[in-house]
Design an enzyme around this catalytic site. Structure first.
Site, PDB file in Angstrom:
ATOM      1  N   ASN A  54       0.842  -1.189   0.000  1.00  0.00           N
ATOM      2  CA  ASN A  54       0.000   0.000   0.000  1.00  0.00           C
ATOM      3  C   ASN A  54       0.883   1.246   0.000  1.00  0.00           C
ATOM      4  O   ASN A  54       1.912   1.300   0.655  1.00  0.00           O
ATOM      5  CB  ASN A  54      -0.990  -0.003   1.173  1.00  0.00           C
ATOM      6  CG  ASN A  54      -0.350  -0.126   2.541  1.00  0.00           C
ATOM      7  OD1 ASN A  54       0.582  -0.886   2.752  1.00  0.00           O
ATOM      8  ND2 ASN A  54      -0.880   0.625   3.499  1.00  0.00           N
ATOM      9  N   ILE A  55       0.448   2.248  -0.765  1.00  0.00           N
ATOM     10  CA  ILE A  55       1.164   3.513  -0.893  1.00  0.00           C
ATOM     11  C   ILE A  55       0.172   4.615  -0.558  1.00  0.00           C
ATOM     12  O   ILE A  55      -0.749   4.891  -1.342  1.00  0.00           O
ATOM     13  CB  ILE A  55       1.712   3.726  -2.329  1.00  0.00           C
ATOM     14  CG1 ILE A  55       2.470   2.496  -2.839  1.00  0.00           C
ATOM     15  CG2 ILE A  55       2.531   5.003  -2.405  1.00  0.00           C
ATOM     16  CD1 ILE A  55       3.722   2.154  -2.076  1.00  0.00           C
ATOM     17  N   GLU A  56       0.329   5.213   0.609  1.00  0.00           N
ATOM     18  CA  GLU A  56      -0.618   6.243   1.057  1.00  0.00           C
ATOM     19  C   GLU A  56      -0.237   7.616   0.524  1.00  0.00           C
ATOM     20  O   GLU A  56       0.888   7.844   0.083  1.00  0.00           O
ATOM     21  CB  GLU A  56      -0.682   6.266   2.582  1.00  0.00           C
ATOM     22  CG  GLU A  56      -1.258   4.989   3.150  1.00  0.00           C
ATOM     23  CD  GLU A  56      -1.347   4.975   4.668  1.00  0.00           C
ATOM     24  OE1 GLU A  56      -1.972   4.045   5.182  1.00  0.00           O
ATOM     25  OE2 GLU A  56      -0.801   5.871   5.333  1.00  0.00           O
ATOM     26  N   CYS A  65      -3.920   0.768  -2.938  1.00  0.00           N
ATOM     27  CA  CYS A  65      -3.803  -0.432  -2.109  1.00  0.00           C
ATOM     28  C   CYS A  65      -2.732  -1.365  -2.660  1.00  0.00           C
ATOM     29  O   CYS A  65      -2.274  -1.225  -3.799  1.00  0.00           O
ATOM     30  CB  CYS A  65      -5.142  -1.147  -2.039  1.00  0.00           C
ATOM     31  SG  CYS A  65      -5.709  -1.770  -3.632  1.00  0.00           S
ATOM     32  N   GLU A  67      -2.915  -4.497  -3.567  1.00  0.00           N
ATOM     33  CA  GLU A  67      -3.341  -5.307  -4.711  1.00  0.00           C
ATOM     34  C   GLU A  67      -3.245  -4.515  -6.013  1.00  0.00           C
ATOM     35  O   GLU A  67      -2.773  -5.019  -7.029  1.00  0.00           O
ATOM     36  CB  GLU A  67      -4.781  -5.805  -4.516  1.00  0.00           C
ATOM     37  CG  GLU A  67      -4.945  -6.757  -3.367  1.00  0.00           C
ATOM     38  CD  GLU A  67      -5.065  -6.071  -2.000  1.00  0.00           C
ATOM     39  OE1 GLU A  67      -5.160  -6.791  -1.011  1.00  0.00           O
ATOM     40  OE2 GLU A  67      -5.070  -4.820  -1.922  1.00  0.00           O
ATOM     41  N   CYS A  98     -10.468  -1.733  -5.499  1.00  0.00           N
ATOM     42  CA  CYS A  98      -9.435  -2.760  -5.512  1.00  0.00           C
ATOM     43  C   CYS A  98      -9.992  -4.048  -6.111  1.00  0.00           C
ATOM     44  O   CYS A  98      -9.389  -4.657  -6.993  1.00  0.00           O
ATOM     45  CB  CYS A  98      -8.962  -3.006  -4.088  1.00  0.00           C
ATOM     46  SG  CYS A  98      -7.874  -4.402  -3.933  1.00  0.00           S
TER      47      CYS A  98
END
Length: 156
Positions: A54-56, A65, A67, A98
């Site tokens: 995950n990359i916020e 997310c 996936e 997602c």
């Protein structure tokens, strides 16, 4: 009749490789706002594994997310056929976008392994499956809309 992931055969070695890769992937998560690391691993039809985390983003809406990270990495490099997915940990697997992205590139009956955060502890305690929930794209996104629906005749 609904076909579920339980009808697929995912061998133990592939299952273990996927779970390990999902665990490794979460270490690279960029989650400075939630502090909630998530890793995903896709098993491609050629046997390769593509990892994502995950990359916020400070805007939250710009967050991606694990996936989707894995799918985007794979597709952008030419891989578009997948046979299984593992996600760790499996809580908060509710984002519909997602699931829809997975639906675009994965068979409805593709196995999805949702791995609990205490997987290793459960295995050490003798729970052979480690508490992994096995499901499928179809079970995660019932009555979905996919690419094949775009080919259906339109009603006026």
């Amino acid at each position: 009749m609904s076909v579920t992931a339980k009808t697929w055969t995912l061998g133990v070695p592939d299952r273990e490789r996927l779970i390990k890769a999902a665990s490794e992937a979460k270490e690279f998560a960029y989650c400075k706002y939630s502090n909630f690391r998530v890793g995903a691993a896709l098993l491609a039809a050629d046997g390769s594994i593509i990892k994502g985390a995950n990359i916020e983003n400070a805007s939250y809406g710009g967050t991606i997310c694990a996936e989707r990270t894995a799918i985007v990495k794979a597709v952008s490099e030419g891989t578009r056929a997948f046979v299984a997915l593992a996600r760790r940990p499996f809580c908060h697997f509710a984002m519909r976008i997602c699931r829809q992205v997975l639906r675009e590139f994965c068979a409805l009956t593709m196995p999805v392994l949702l791995v609990p955060s205490n997987y290793e502890k459960l295995v050490a305690e003798g729970k052979a499956d480690g508490g992994v929930l096995e499901t499928s794209i179809e079970e995660l996104l019932p009555h979905s809309f996919g690419p094949e629906h775009l080919e259906l005749p339109r009603q006026s």
